[in-house]
Motif scaffolding. Structure first.
Motif, PDB file in Angstrom:
ATOM      1  N   ILE A  65       1.168   3.679  14.639  1.00  0.00           N
ATOM      2  CA  ILE A  65       1.747   3.009  13.472  1.00  0.00           C
ATOM      3  C   ILE A  65       0.810   3.129  12.278  1.00  0.00           C
ATOM      4  O   ILE A  65       1.234   3.419  11.154  1.00  0.00           O
ATOM      5  CB  ILE A  65       2.035   1.523  13.791  1.00  0.00           C
ATOM      6  N   ALA A  66      -0.479   2.936  12.526  1.00  0.00           N
ATOM      7  CA  ALA A  66      -1.466   2.995  11.444  1.00  0.00           C
ATOM      8  C   ALA A  66      -1.520   4.383  10.798  1.00  0.00           C
ATOM      9  O   ALA A  66      -1.734   4.502   9.588  1.00  0.00           O
ATOM     10  CB  ALA A  66      -2.851   2.610  11.972  1.00  0.00           C
ATOM     11  N   ASP A  67      -1.308   5.434  11.602  1.00  0.00           N
ATOM     12  CA  ASP A  67      -1.316   6.798  11.051  1.00  0.00           C
ATOM     13  C   ASP A  67      -0.166   6.998  10.073  1.00  0.00           C
ATOM     14  O   ASP A  67      -0.342   7.597   9.000  1.00  0.00           O
ATOM     15  CB  ASP A  67      -1.190   7.826  12.187  1.00  0.00           C
ATOM     16  N   ILE A  68       1.013   6.498  10.443  1.00  0.00           N
ATOM     17  CA  ILE A  68       2.186   6.638   9.573  1.00  0.00           C
ATOM     18  C   ILE A  68       2.013   5.811   8.306  1.00  0.00           C
ATOM     19  O   ILE A  68       2.306   6.266   7.194  1.00  0.00           O
ATOM     20  CB  ILE A  68       3.471   6.226  10.320  1.00  0.00           C
ATOM     21  N   LYS A  69       1.517   4.594   8.458  1.00  0.00           N
ATOM     22  CA  LYS A  69       1.290   3.741   7.291  1.00  0.00           C
ATOM     23  C   LYS A  69       0.296   4.382   6.335  1.00  0.00           C
ATOM     24  O   LYS A  69       0.457   4.313   5.109  1.00  0.00           O
ATOM     25  CB  LYS A  69       0.771   2.369   7.725  1.00  0.00           C
ATOM     26  N   GLN A  70      -0.736   4.981   6.884  1.00  0.00           N
ATOM     27  CA  GLN A  70      -1.755   5.615   6.039  1.00  0.00           C
ATOM     28  C   GLN A  70      -1.152   6.742   5.209  1.00  0.00           C
ATOM     29  O   GLN A  70      -1.453   6.879   4.020  1.00  0.00           O
ATOM     30  CB  GLN A  70      -2.889   6.147   6.907  1.00  0.00           C
ATOM     31  N   LYS A  71      -0.273   7.528   5.811  1.00  0.00           N
ATOM     32  CA  LYS A  71       0.369   8.608   5.073  1.00  0.00           C
ATOM     33  C   LYS A  71       1.309   8.056   3.994  1.00  0.00           C
ATOM     34  O   LYS A  71       1.323   8.541   2.860  1.00  0.00           O
ATOM     35  CB  LYS A  71       1.144   9.528   6.022  1.00  0.00           C
ATOM     36  N   LEU A  72       2.091   7.039   4.363  1.00  0.00           N
ATOM     37  CA  LEU A  72       3.040   6.462   3.413  1.00  0.00           C
ATOM     38  C   LEU A  72       2.314   5.840   2.229  1.00  0.00           C
ATOM     39  O   LEU A  72       2.673   6.073   1.073  1.00  0.00           O
ATOM     40  CB  LEU A  72       3.884   5.402   4.118  1.00  0.00           C
ATOM     41  N   GLU A  73       1.293   5.058   2.485  1.00  0.00           N
ATOM     42  CA  GLU A  73       0.610   4.359   1.409  1.00  0.00           C
ATOM     43  C   GLU A  73      -0.283   5.298   0.608  1.00  0.00           C
ATOM     44  O   GLU A  73      -0.481   5.107  -0.587  1.00  0.00           O
ATOM     45  CB  GLU A  73      -0.170   3.179   1.986  1.00  0.00           C
TER      46      GLU A  73
END
Length: 214
Positions: A65-73
């Motif tokens: 989840i943190a990997d996806i959030k990092q890309k989105l943000e």
């Protein structure tokens, strides 16, 4: 994302898991949904696809989840930084005496939320870094929520504000960024209030009329 997006989200997530030869139990899928549902479905799908294409070590493993959030943000931060660079350049090179039209309607909305183009010109150099941070946070917030809020077609400057008040002819605005996109912003903008306001009594009367019609 909303409840209607959940089926598509699960399909995307399980497809990515299959790519990494992983089987996700329902409890883990629920964790992904809870952790990412605040974001736009298309943005989440793109971020997952980008992860699978990553040439570094992270791309070899199932994204957390943190990997996806990092890309989105990270993407929205880049967008916000680019938008602020246009605003900063506009203030310094054009100034807030002239009307301006940016090539991004979201810039108009964020600046309107912050008090408008004229108010921006009253800020000091000491305040400027804080103004930049506020702008970027507001801009990112709209982008992360994938909102498409109303925005004014033109950001009014001091000269035309005075000209309109005194009945003088107004100057044409300065287009900042891509001129054709800026023209589209002018066409798509609205002059109605960006935040609707209504007296309680008027709202009650409106609801009563709707009940009668129904």
């Amino acid at each position: 994302m909303n409840a209607n997006d959940q089926g598509r989200f699960v399909t995307i997530l399980t497809g990515v898991a299959d790519y990494y030869e992983r089987t996700l139990p329902a409890s883990v899928i629920s964790l992904y949904w809870a952790g990412l549902r605040a974001y736009d479905l298309a943005a989440v799908e793109k971020a997952m696809w980008e992860h699978t294409q990553s040439p570094d070590e992270s791309g070899r493993w199932m994204p957390k989840i943190a990997d996806i959030k990092q890309k989105l943000e990270g993407r929205t931060q880049d967008q916000a930084s680019i938008a602020w660079a246009k605003v900063d350049s506009g203030v310094r090179k054009v100034g807030t005496y002239r009307d301006v039209v940016f090539d991004d309607g979201m810039i108009h909305r964020v600046l309107a939320d912050m008090g408008g183009w004229i108010a921006l010109g009253r800020k000091t150099e000491v305040e400027w870094p804080f103004i930049a941070k506020e702008f970027e946070n507001r801009y990112r917030g709209y982008r992360l929520r994938s909102e498409a809020p109303d925005f004014p077609p033109v950001l009014i400057g001091i000269s035309n504000a005075q000209n309109e008040h005194q009945g003088f002819q107004k100057q044409e605005p300065v287009l900042i960024g891509d001129a054709e996109k800026a023209k589209q912003v002018m066409l798509l903008g609205t002059t109605k209030p960006l935040i609707a306001m209504q007296l309680l009594s008027a709202a009650a009367n409106s609801q009563e009329q709707m009940r009668r019609i129904a």
